[in-house]
Design a protein around this motif. Structure first.
Motif, PDB file in Angstrom:
ATOM      1  N   ILE A 100       0.852  -1.195   0.000  1.00  0.00           N
ATOM      2  CA  ILE A 100       0.000   0.000   0.000  1.00  0.00           C
ATOM      3  C   ILE A 100       0.886   1.243   0.000  1.00  0.00           C
ATOM      4  N   VAL A 147      -2.998  -2.826  -5.283  1.00  0.00           N
ATOM      5  CA  VAL A 147      -3.355  -4.071  -4.584  1.00  0.00           C
ATOM      6  C   VAL A 147      -4.849  -4.370  -4.623  1.00  0.00           C
ATOM      7  N   ASP A 148      -5.651  -3.355  -4.933  1.00  0.00           N
ATOM      8  CA  ASP A 148      -7.096  -3.598  -4.940  1.00  0.00           C
ATOM      9  C   ASP A 148      -7.569  -4.233  -6.233  1.00  0.00           C
ATOM     10  N   LEU A 168      -6.522  -8.224  -5.022  1.00  0.00           N
ATOM     11  CA  LEU A 168      -7.830  -7.905  -4.434  1.00  0.00           C
ATOM     12  C   LEU A 168      -7.755  -7.680  -2.924  1.00  0.00           C
ATOM     13  N   ASN A 169      -6.798  -6.862  -2.525  1.00  0.00           N
ATOM     14  CA  ASN A 169      -6.641  -6.504  -1.111  1.00  0.00           C
ATOM     15  C   ASN A 169      -6.300  -7.662  -0.200  1.00  0.00           C
ATOM     16  N   ARG A 201      -1.943   4.798   5.659  1.00  0.00           N
ATOM     17  CA  ARG A 201      -3.024   4.793   4.672  1.00  0.00           C
ATOM     18  C   ARG A 201      -4.102   3.780   5.090  1.00  0.00           C
ATOM     19  N   LEU A 260      -8.064   4.378   5.787  1.00  0.00           N
ATOM     20  CA  LEU A 260      -9.120   3.601   5.137  1.00  0.00           C
ATOM     21  C   LEU A 260     -10.026   2.950   6.152  1.00  0.00           C
ATOM     22  N   LYS A 319     -13.894   3.711   5.852  1.00  0.00           N
ATOM     23  CA  LYS A 319     -14.829   2.643   5.519  1.00  0.00           C
ATOM     24  C   LYS A 319     -15.327   1.896   6.745  1.00  0.00           C
ATOM     25  N   GLY A 320     -14.790   2.235   7.888  1.00  0.00           N
ATOM     26  CA  GLY A 320     -15.224   1.548   9.103  1.00  0.00           C
ATOM     27  C   GLY A 320     -14.970   0.065   9.050  1.00  0.00           C
ATOM     28  N   MET A 321     -13.849  -0.293   8.458  1.00  0.00           N
ATOM     29  CA  MET A 321     -13.628  -1.726   8.297  1.00  0.00           C
ATOM     30  C   MET A 321     -12.369  -2.159   9.029  1.00  0.00           C
ATOM     31  N   ASP A 322     -12.316  -3.421   9.285  1.00  0.00           N
ATOM     32  CA  ASP A 322     -11.121  -3.925   9.923  1.00  0.00           C
ATOM     33  C   ASP A 322     -10.445  -4.919   8.986  1.00  0.00           C
ATOM     34  N   LEU A 323     -10.333  -4.456   7.767  1.00  0.00           N
ATOM     35  CA  LEU A 323      -9.808  -5.320   6.721  1.00  0.00           C
ATOM     36  C   LEU A 323      -8.396  -5.767   7.019  1.00  0.00           C
ATOM     37  N   PHE A 324      -7.620  -4.881   7.583  1.00  0.00           N
ATOM     38  CA  PHE A 324      -6.197  -5.148   7.663  1.00  0.00           C
ATOM     39  C   PHE A 324      -5.754  -5.710   9.004  1.00  0.00           C
ATOM     40  N   ALA A 370      -4.494   4.023  -4.301  1.00  0.00           N
ATOM     41  CA  ALA A 370      -5.452   2.942  -4.549  1.00  0.00           C
ATOM     42  C   ALA A 370      -6.625   3.019  -3.587  1.00  0.00           C
ATOM     43  N   PRO A 371      -7.836   2.866  -4.089  1.00  0.00           N
ATOM     44  CA  PRO A 371      -9.004   2.984  -3.225  1.00  0.00           C
ATOM     45  C   PRO A 371      -9.130   1.854  -2.215  1.00  0.00           C
ATOM     46  N   LEU A 372      -8.641   0.693  -2.563  1.00  0.00           N
ATOM     47  CA  LEU A 372      -8.601  -0.420  -1.620  1.00  0.00           C
ATOM     48  C   LEU A 372      -9.954  -0.833  -1.097  1.00  0.00           C
ATOM     49  N   VAL A 373     -10.960  -0.658  -1.891  1.00  0.00           N
ATOM     50  CA  VAL A 373     -12.254  -1.137  -1.440  1.00  0.00           C
ATOM     51  C   VAL A 373     -12.699  -2.248  -2.364  1.00  0.00           C
ATOM     52  N   GLY A 374     -12.430  -3.410  -1.960  1.00  0.00           N
ATOM     53  CA  GLY A 374     -12.851  -4.566  -2.744  1.00  0.00           C
ATOM     54  C   GLY A 374     -14.292  -4.870  -2.434  1.00  0.00           C
ATOM     55  N   VAL A 404     -15.197  -6.227   1.131  1.00  0.00           N
ATOM     56  CA  VAL A 404     -15.168  -5.371   2.310  1.00  0.00           C
ATOM     57  C   VAL A 404     -16.571  -4.962   2.733  1.00  0.00           C
ATOM     58  N   ARG A 449     -18.681  -7.731   4.138  1.00  0.00           N
ATOM     59  CA  ARG A 449     -18.301  -8.086   5.488  1.00  0.00           C
ATOM     60  C   ARG A 449     -18.909  -7.119   6.494  1.00  0.00           C
ATOM     61  N   ARG A 450     -18.932  -5.857   6.102  1.00  0.00           N
ATOM     62  CA  ARG A 450     -19.477  -4.850   6.999  1.00  0.00           C
ATOM     63  C   ARG A 450     -20.976  -5.097   7.201  1.00  0.00           C
TER      64      ARG A 450
END
Lengths: 347, 330
Positions: free
Chosen positions: A149, A155-156, A178-179, A331, A335, A339-344, B92-96, B99, B102-103
């Motif tokens: 990143i 990476v997305d 795809l992340n 970064r 994100l 996005k309120g996500m815990d992707l990482f 990169a937007p990084l929103v696959g 994501v 899952r939310r």
């Protein structure tokens, strides 16, 4: 309970807690701290209280030059915590340092990068030491993800990207799409191993003992991973083992290349294994665009040339490779908020 | 970036610079491509600065660096010259797709729980609260079963003399007439509605038959019995007078509330039963008799006029803002 309130006065931090250097990226401010992961501890008498004499750059200058009552130690080894308490103290010091001139004790949200090869126990140790250092919340992210990143790799996309992050203690190679991480591997070879190899080479071939700091200087100045057209030389001093007195001698870049053969082939091997293990479609994408190098190790001269010749693929070094991981973590934090996500986060 | 483009003419062209350097070294395009492990087309695109066919910025900068080194140019010089020509790309937007899914999955269970709760609350309000404010016909149809035990329970219901019953019945038509007079100017339908109210509240525990009865009986109010068989079976009709007989026994005063414009009204009688709760649209008169005291909440006090036992009650002292809360008689 007051952590939440104190959090209002703290920044979100992304920390690359590396074996050699700790880099802190603060949201909205960029890289705010870049110091060696070294702590000098003072203990005036046996069994007496220990206190921190210096942390970071100051402590690094003490490495190998300390009197009996001070010990300069590197609390991280091979990308993971070797000394829990000292790591906690070091983190505490760094977090406080980036919050200078604040009345409240800082309590930031912290994202820390961990090697993908680290075990659950090691990750937990990192998480807890950050929490002990005053972090309100601790997230973990796998280093190659964060490095990719930070290097601004796509990476997305549904397209394979290969990143090789060479740190002080470990080298991580990963294929991302795809992340997500498709393949990742971690080898415990990094800048430290290069230094060690140089020390051993000099002792073996010259009968002279040099310190870590000198070895690192040699590596920075004339180290190369691939035979170039020009040969550089450096004059260094060390203790002659036979005579027991300091002696001066000259090393050239071809000798250093020879000295570093073993760790270098370890890294090349890891990359080749990764390419073998990568699914063919993603492998084709990687062959099309190439491998991206990040981390301090990628600053070693001609390392990209070596990998290019060995793999037959294009290899590029990212912009500002040293801070890629920390920037990528920052970064990721942004994100996570957007996005309120815990992707990482990884447990 | 715009600045870069403006400076461009003064700046050396990166692409031609690379090509010249390569040619000076006597290197062909394919040789360069081999050395860099890139496709010859990509090298050509770099030299011609066709950024649209090149991959993302990170890679292009890396290729340029390698190329510059290969042909013996200064890396930074080439990169600087190329700077303005590279597309400035957002990180990169990084929103696959995964994501967001899952939310949503995280939120899902709570959403369903909330939904179930709302439905449960709604059902409780509809079925639980229906027997109090029963001015809706379909609901009223269910009430006989519910009301039957109630009419039984007060023993005094059976005691009152028939004279009282008739007086109560006589009192109702009066109210009806009053309501009629009041609304002659507006609508016939509302009058009917008003009548239903009047009847319903004159005897709170009345069944549907009784509710229907006065509506049909309006022309001949003193005869509720003959009209009732029209709409309801006989046993229910029998209860009607009984129930209405209960009203005077409770020794309640008569409450009459006329509403001019839209207002929330809530009326609870002395027995604690909620006699009416709802939004009253437009001109309408609500009349109740029952155990005292009545406690009222009138949302729009300005448009309401309250009478108790024929005496006007001043709402002003009980009004705060627009809402009047009071108990009559005090």
């Amino acid at each position: 309970m007051f952590k939440g309130i104190r959090g209002l006065f703290s920044n979100d931090l992304s920390i690359d807690l590396g074996t050699a250097n700790t880099i802190i990226y603060s949201r909205g401010q960029g890289i705010v701290l870049h110091e060696p992961s070294v702590v000098a501890i003072r203990q005036d008498r046996d069994g007496g209280p220990k206190s921190i004499a210096a942390v970071g750059t100051d402590a690094k200058q003490m490495l190998g030059r300390t009197p009996g009552n001070i010990r300069a130690i590197r609390p991280m080894k091979d990308g993971v915590i070797a000394d829990f308490t000292v790591t906690e103290k070091m983190l505490q010091y760094f977090i406080k340092k980036v919050h200078e001139a604040r009345f409240f004790k800082p309590s930031p949200r912290v994202l820390i990068c961990v090697p993908c090869g680290s075990t659950q126990v090691e990750r937990r140790a990192i998480k807890e030491s950050a929490a002990g250092a005053g972090a309100r919340e601790v997230y973990l992210i796998e280093e190659p993800m964060s490095a990719a990143i930070g290097a601004n790799m796509p990476v997305d996309e549904a397209r394979g990207s290969m990143v090789l992050d060479i740190g002080g203690g470990t080298s991580e190679v990963a294929v991302l799409s795809l992340n997500g991480i498709v393949y990742s591997a971690s080898v415990r070879i990094g800048g430290d191993r290069f230094d060690e190899a140089i020390i051993n080479y000099v002792r073996r071939n010259y009968g002279i003992l040099i310190g870590e700091a000198t070895a690192e200087r040699i590596k920075h100045e004339i180290g190369t991973a691939f035979p170039g057209t020009e040969v550089h030389e450096i004059e260094v001093k060390g203790r002659n083992l036979a005579q027991g007195v300091p002696r001066s001698f000259t090393l050239n870049s071809n000798e250093i290349l020879e000295a570093m053969q073993e760790p270098l082939s370890g890294i090349v091997g890891a990359v080749k294994t990764a390419l073998e293990q990568t699914p063919p479609e993603l492998g084709a994408d990687v062959a099309d665009r190439g491998i991206v190098l990040t981390g301090g190790g990628s600053l070693l001269r001609n390392l990209d040339r070596l990998l290019m010749e060995e793999t037959g693929l294009p290899v590029v070094v990212a912009d500002d490779p040293l801070t890629c991981v920390a920037r990528g973590g920052g970064r990721a934090l942004e994100l996570m908020d957007e996005k309120g996500m815990d992707l990482f986060t990884v447990e | 970036m715009n600045d870069d483009i403006q400076i461009d003419p003064a700046r050396p062209e990166a692409g031609p610079m690379l090509r010249e350097a390569r040619e000076r070294r006597g290197m062909s395009l394919n040789e360069a491509a081999d050395a860099l492990h890139l496709k010859p087309e990509l090298i050509q695109a770099l030299e011609e600065e066709r950024t649209e066919v090149l991959p993302s910025r990170t890679f292009v900068r890396g290729y340029l660096r390698n190329y510059a080194r290969l042909v013996g140019l200064d890396e930074n010089e080439v990169l600087n010259a190329y700077q303005g020509r590279l597309p400035e790309e957002a990180p990169a937007p990084l929103v696959g797709p995964g994501v967001k899914l899952r939310r949503r999955r995280d939120l899902g269970p709570w959403l369903y729980i909330l939904l179930a709760f709302i439905i449960a609350a709604g059902a409780f309000y509809l079925w639980g609260g229906s027997d109090n404010a029963s001015d809706e016909a379909p609901e009223a149809a269910q009430s006989p079963a519910v009301t039957q035990p109630r009419t039984d329970s007060p023993t005094r219901v059976s005691e009152p003399v028939s004279a009282e019953t008739s007086s109560a019945i006589e009192a109702e038509p009066q109210a009806d007439v009053a309501a009629d007079n009041g609304f002659e100017t507006t609508e016939g339908e509302t009058t009917e509605a008003g009548t239903i109210e009047t009847e319903a509240f004159a005897a709170s525990e009345q069944g549907p038959a009784a509710t229907d009865a006065p509506m049909l009986a309006t022309p001949a109010p003193e005869m509720p019995l003959p009209s009732s068989p029209v709409s309801a079976p006989a046993p229910v009709a029998e209860q009607a007078p009984q129930a209405s007989a209960g009203a005077p026994a409770a020794a309640g005063g008569q409450l009459s509330l006329s509403i001019e414009s839209e207002s929330w009204v809530e009326i609870t009688d002395g027995a604690g039963a909620r006699r009416f709760a709802g939004l009253v649209q437009g001109p309408r008169v609500l009349t109740y008799e029952g155990p005292e005291p009545f406690s009222l909440v009138i949302g729009n006090a300005a448009s309401a006029e309250l009478r108790f036992d024929g005496q006007p009650v001043d709402l002003a002292p009980h009004t705060r803002g627009k809402v009047a809360r009071l108990t009559v008689p005090q």
